[in-house]
Design an enzyme around this catalytic site. Structure first.
Site, short mmCIF file in Angstrom:
data_model
loop_
_atom_site.label_atom_id
_atom_site.label_comp_id
_atom_site.label_asym_id
_atom_site.label_seq_id
_atom_site.Cartn_x
_atom_site.Cartn_y
_atom_site.Cartn_z
CG ASP A 213 -9.33 -10.77 7.61
OD1 ASP A 213 -9.01 -11.69 7.21
OD2 ASP A 213 -8.91 -9.51 6.88
CG ASP B 183 1.83 -0.87 3.38
OD1 ASP B 183 1.03 -0.50 4.43
OD2 ASP B 183 1.50 -1.66 2.54
CG HIS C 196 -1.60 -1.15 1.61
ND1 HIS C 196 -1.35 -2.05 2.23
CD2 HIS C 196 -3.32 -1.22 1.32
CE1 HIS C 196 -2.29 -2.90 2.36
NE2 HIS C 196 -3.46 -2.38 1.99
CG ASP D 177 -3.15 -9.76 3.42
OD1 ASP D 177 -2.52 -9.31 4.08
OD2 ASP D 177 -4.26 -9.36 2.93
CD GLU E 84 -7.11 -12.09 2.83
OE1 GLU E 84 -6.82 -10.96 2.51
OE2 GLU E 84 -7.42 -12.28 3.85
CG HIS F 21 -10.82 -11.32 2.37
ND1 HIS F 21 -10.48 -10.30 1.52
CD2 HIS F 21 -10.12 -11.14 3.66
CE1 HIS F 21 -9.60 -9.58 2.40
NE2 HIS F 21 -9.66 -10.02 3.54
#
Ligand code: XLS
Ligand code: CA
Ligand code: CA
Length: 438
Positions: free
Chosen positions: A307, A104, A101, A338, A268, A271
């Protein structure tokens, strides 16, 4: 350049019998599986945010892990140290990609112009490292969920000013992705949802999100981005309801707004289960719609409703994931970890253990999925299960020559029908077990 992981060796493959904590047991980068080296089947990526930024905080407690890398957090010196640490880390593990990101990479300033200046500076530094090491960018994204201005969404915000800041961040993050030669650009709509319909104009918010994505596609293509845009579906958290609920919902949205040619999905694992689906379901729905782009390779805890982003270790899951990926002919994207260490796994060694676990789990999943395909019994069962549609009345349905009258006439001739053949689910599950543990 400073080194941070001097007591950790380069991680090499030693085989399943190895008890060396700093060796791969299954990930053997150059081993050929179905005609291709493992590393080509499994383009792994490091997530900048979890690995280099997250310090083990949770809702109830402050940092447990030290990610200062010897510098004061919030400075450009620290941002550069993270780059040094990140590249050293990826090189030691043989990881060829990273995902990021915007925020980040640098500490976000009060003024967006200053943030962008910092991003220019750090991206030059990252680019040098990429040139020197051959490490590449899998995808970039803009964090449009942490800053308080996004409390009511980014593309779905009720404020046009906030919408402009979202646009500005996407513009910059796209420029960085192009600068790094990234393969993809992700939209994860963490705040694109709602808490209550009493104060929400869903139709308007959905249209505004689509407008923002269209602008992103136009600008991206103009500045030379030829990769895929991705939506990363997630049903909830932080919002009670997020618009990109799951793969099917996101595909419907992309088609409705004519974005389906430029977008694919980044699926993901965690998710998927939050949406009440299996990981395999989300992968299959994406694949059959030509939308399986990339994977966020982690694992959730089925006992929890949030999550947890754990490193993947469930071999049933990685096997079934790789089965879907192989059947789909591979990914245009890659496998981004992730995933974050647990709060109490707070050392640099733990960072390596997380990736060794994840990479080995996917390698083993790949080996087993290839065996399932080579074995052929599952595919064979599938063929037989639907064989009814290859001849006779079934064929007329598939080739489009049937109509309701011809089918009703057939039913009337039959008078009564026998039950369909067995689904053989338990038999097939035992084949999977046989291949996993035989
Ligand atoms: C959060 C998401 C996020 C995206 C990138 O749940 O997984 O990390 O992958 O914004
Ligand atoms: Ca993710
Ligand atoms: Ca997640």
């Amino acid at each position: 350049m400073q080194q941070f992981f001097t007591n950790i060796p380069e991680i090499k493959y030693e085989g399943p019998q190895s008890q060396n904590p700093f060796a791969f047991k299954f990930y053997d980068a150059n081993r050929i599986i179905l005609g291709k080296p493992m590393k080509e089947h499994l383009p792994f990526a490091m997530a900048w945010w979890h690995n280099l930024c997250a310090e083990g905080t949770d809702m109830f407690g402050r940092e447990t892990a030290d990610k200062s890398f010897g510098c004061p957090i919030g400075t450009m010196e620290h941002a550069k140290a993270k780059v040094d640490a990140g590249f050293e880390f990826m090189q030691k593990l043989g990881i060829e990609y990273f995902c990021f990101h915007d925020v980040d990479l640098v500490p976000e300033a009060e003024d967006i112009n200053e943030t962008n200046r910092r991003l220019d500076e750090i991206s030059d530094y990252i680019l040098e490292k990429m040139d020197r090491t051959g490490i590449k960018c899998l995808w970039g994204t803009a964090n449009m969920f942490s800053n308080p201005r996004f409390m009511s969404g980014a593309g779905s915000s009720c404020s046009a000013e906030v919408y402009c800041f979202a646009a500005a961040q996407i513009k910059k993050a796209l420029e960085l992705t192009v600068k790094f030669g990234g393969k993809g650009y992700v939209f994860w709509g963490g705040r694109e949802g709602y808490e209550s319909l009493i104060n929400t104009d869903v139709a308007f918010e959905e249209q505004n999100i689509a407008r923002l994505m269209k602008m992103a596609v136009e600008y991206g293509r103009k500045i030379g981005f030829c990769g895929d845009f991705y939506i990363e579906p997630k049903p909830k958290e932080p919002m009670k309801h997020q618009y990109d609920f799951d793969a099917a919902t996101s595909i419907g949205f992309l088609r409705k707004y004519g974005l389906d040619k430029d977008f694919k999905l980044n699926i993901e694992a965690n998710h998927a289960t939050l949406a009440g689906h299996t990981f395999q379901h989300e992968l299959r729905i994406s694949a059959i719609n030509g939308m399986l782009g990339s994977i966020d390779a982690n694992q959730g805890d089925l006992l929890l409703g949030w999550d947890t982003d754990e490193f993947p270790f469930d071999i049933y899951e990685t096997t079934l994931c790789m089965y879907e990926v192989l059947k789909a002919g591979g990914l245009t994207g890659g496998f981004n970890f992730d995933a974050k260490n647990r709060r109490s796994s707070k050392t640099f060694e733990d960072m390596f253990h997380g990736f060794i676990l994840g990479m080995d789990s996917y390698a083993l999943g790949l080996i087993k999925a290839a065996k399932l395909l080579e074995d052929g019994r599952i595919d064979e069962n599938l063929r037989k299960r639907y064989a009814d549609f290859q001849s006779g009345i079934g064929k007329t349905i598939v080739d489009g020559t049937a109509d309701l009258c011809s089918l009703a006439e057939h039913a009337s001739e039959l008078g009564k029908t026998s039950q369909p053949q067995s689904g053989k689910q338990e038999y097939l599950q035992s084949i999977v077990n046989g291949i996993l543990f035989g």
